[in-house]
Design an enzyme around this catalytic site. Structure first.
Site, short mmCIF file in Angstrom:
data_model
loop_
_atom_site.label_atom_id
_atom_site.label_comp_id
_atom_site.label_asym_id
_atom_site.label_seq_id
_atom_site.Cartn_x
_atom_site.Cartn_y
_atom_site.Cartn_z
N ARG A 1 12.87 3.31 -0.88
CA ARG A 1 11.51 3.27 -1.44
C ARG A 1 11.54 3.53 -2.94
NH1 ARG A 1 7.78 7.39 1.47
NH2 ARG A 1 6.22 6.33 0.23
N CYS B 1 6.16 -5.30 0.51
CA CYS B 1 6.30 -3.99 -0.15
C CYS B 1 6.21 -2.85 0.87
CB CYS B 1 5.29 -3.88 -1.28
SG CYS B 1 5.78 -2.65 -2.49
N GLU C 1 0.73 -12.18 -2.84
CA GLU C 1 -0.74 -12.23 -2.74
C GLU C 1 -1.43 -11.95 -4.07
OE1 GLU C 1 1.20 -9.88 -1.73
OE2 GLU C 1 0.29 -7.90 -1.99
N HIS D 1 4.86 -8.92 -4.33
CA HIS D 1 3.50 -9.21 -3.83
C HIS D 1 3.05 -10.65 -4.12
CE1 HIS D 1 2.36 -4.98 -2.98
NE2 HIS D 1 3.22 -4.71 -3.95
N GLY E 1 0.86 -1.18 0.00
CA GLY E 1 0.00 0.00 0.00
C GLY E 1 0.89 1.22 0.00
N GLU E 2 0.59 2.14 0.86
CA GLU E 2 1.39 3.36 0.97
C GLU E 2 1.95 3.41 2.39
OE1 GLU E 2 2.48 5.61 -1.20
OE2 GLU E 2 3.45 6.43 0.59
N SER E 3 3.26 3.23 2.48
CA SER E 3 3.86 3.05 3.81
C SER E 3 3.68 4.27 4.72
CB SER E 3 5.35 2.69 3.68
OG SER E 3 6.03 3.68 2.95
N ILE F 1 5.52 -3.68 -7.57
CA ILE F 1 4.76 -2.45 -7.85
C ILE F 1 5.35 -1.30 -7.04
CG2 ILE F 1 2.48 -1.34 -7.84
CD1 ILE F 1 1.29 -4.25 -7.73
N ARG F 2 5.97 -0.38 -7.72
CA ARG F 2 6.65 0.75 -7.03
C ARG F 2 7.40 0.22 -5.81
NH1 ARG F 2 3.32 4.90 -5.08
NH2 ARG F 2 5.11 6.25 -5.27
N1 GLN Z 1 5.86 2.73 -2.91
C1 GLN Z 1 5.07 2.34 -1.78
C2 GLN Z 1 5.61 2.95 -0.50
O1 GLN Z 1 6.66 3.51 -0.50
C3 GLN Z 1 5.02 0.83 -1.65
C4 GLN Z 1 4.32 0.26 -2.85
C5 GLN Z 1 3.58 -1.02 -2.57
O2 GLN Z 1 3.34 -1.39 -1.42
N2 GLN Z 1 3.15 -1.67 -3.63
O3 GLN Z 1 4.96 2.88 0.51
#
Ligand code: GLN
Length: 193
Positions: A107, A80, A174, A172, A48-50, A136-137
């Protein structure tokens, strides 16, 4: 009673994690409140978004509950954003983190050009050939302290690590139909009992 695996459900792809564990030998449950977290035998911190997950952890007292669960030796797996939250150091960032794993992460480390990609990744300790890995990112690990095992690399970059009861993947599992990483994590609960 079967093992209770909590999926931290504050933000991110927790629903996919719940789905991925649903056919395995465990009781999977979404957790948000400190009390619910402390009832689990193991915990997953999703992607998600840390920074957002970190803020919510602080606001709801969830961070303390996770630290207590760790004190008990319960397996905790971060994917992630979850990996970022487990890290002791985040390159160039003072954002809140649990700081449990002796690693430094960077990150969005694969850069803007390749925001997401998939690859087949051989993983130490997981038999049956490479695992399909979705990035993913994603972050990667730029430093590992003593006691941190590297379980997978993509090219020369560290993307999966373990330190005792803690597991972290930059990708991921999942998001694929392959449940071998989930099985590996469930094995960490069994090994503890
Ligand atoms: N780029 C996100 C972060 O820095 C992590 C991306 C993800 O969990 N898929 O939180």
């Amino acid at each position: 009673m079967s093992k209770r695996v909590g999926i931290l459900a504050l933000q991110g792809d927790f629903a996919e994690h719940i789905e991925a564990f649903s056919s395995l030998d465990c009781t999977v449950t979404a957790v948000k409140r400190p009390d619910d977290i402390l009832e689990c035998a193991a915990l997953v911190i999703p992607g998600g978004e840390s920074t957002t997950i970190g803020k919510l952890c602080q606001r709801f007292g969830v961070g303390e509950a996770i630290l207590e669960l760790n004190q008990r030796g319960a397996p905790i797996w971060g994917t992630c954003a979850g990996m970022i939250l487990l890290a002791k150091e985040i390159k160039g960032s003072a954002q809140w983190r649990l700081g449990l794993m002796d690693i430094t992460v960077q990150r969005n480390a694969f850069g803007r050009q390749v925001e997401s990609f998939e690859t087949d990744l051989p993983i130490e300790g997981i038999a049956g050939g490479p695992v399909r890995a979705v990035f993913i990112r994603a972050p990667f690990v730029t430093r590992t302290g003593e006691g941190v095992e590297v379980l997978a690399r993509f090219e020369d970059k560290i993307v999966m690590v373990r330190q005792g009861n803690l597991l972290a993947t930059a990708f991921h599992p999942e998001l694929t139909d392959d449940s071998r990483v989930q099985q590996h994590f469930l094995g960490m609960i069994e090994a503890k009992q």
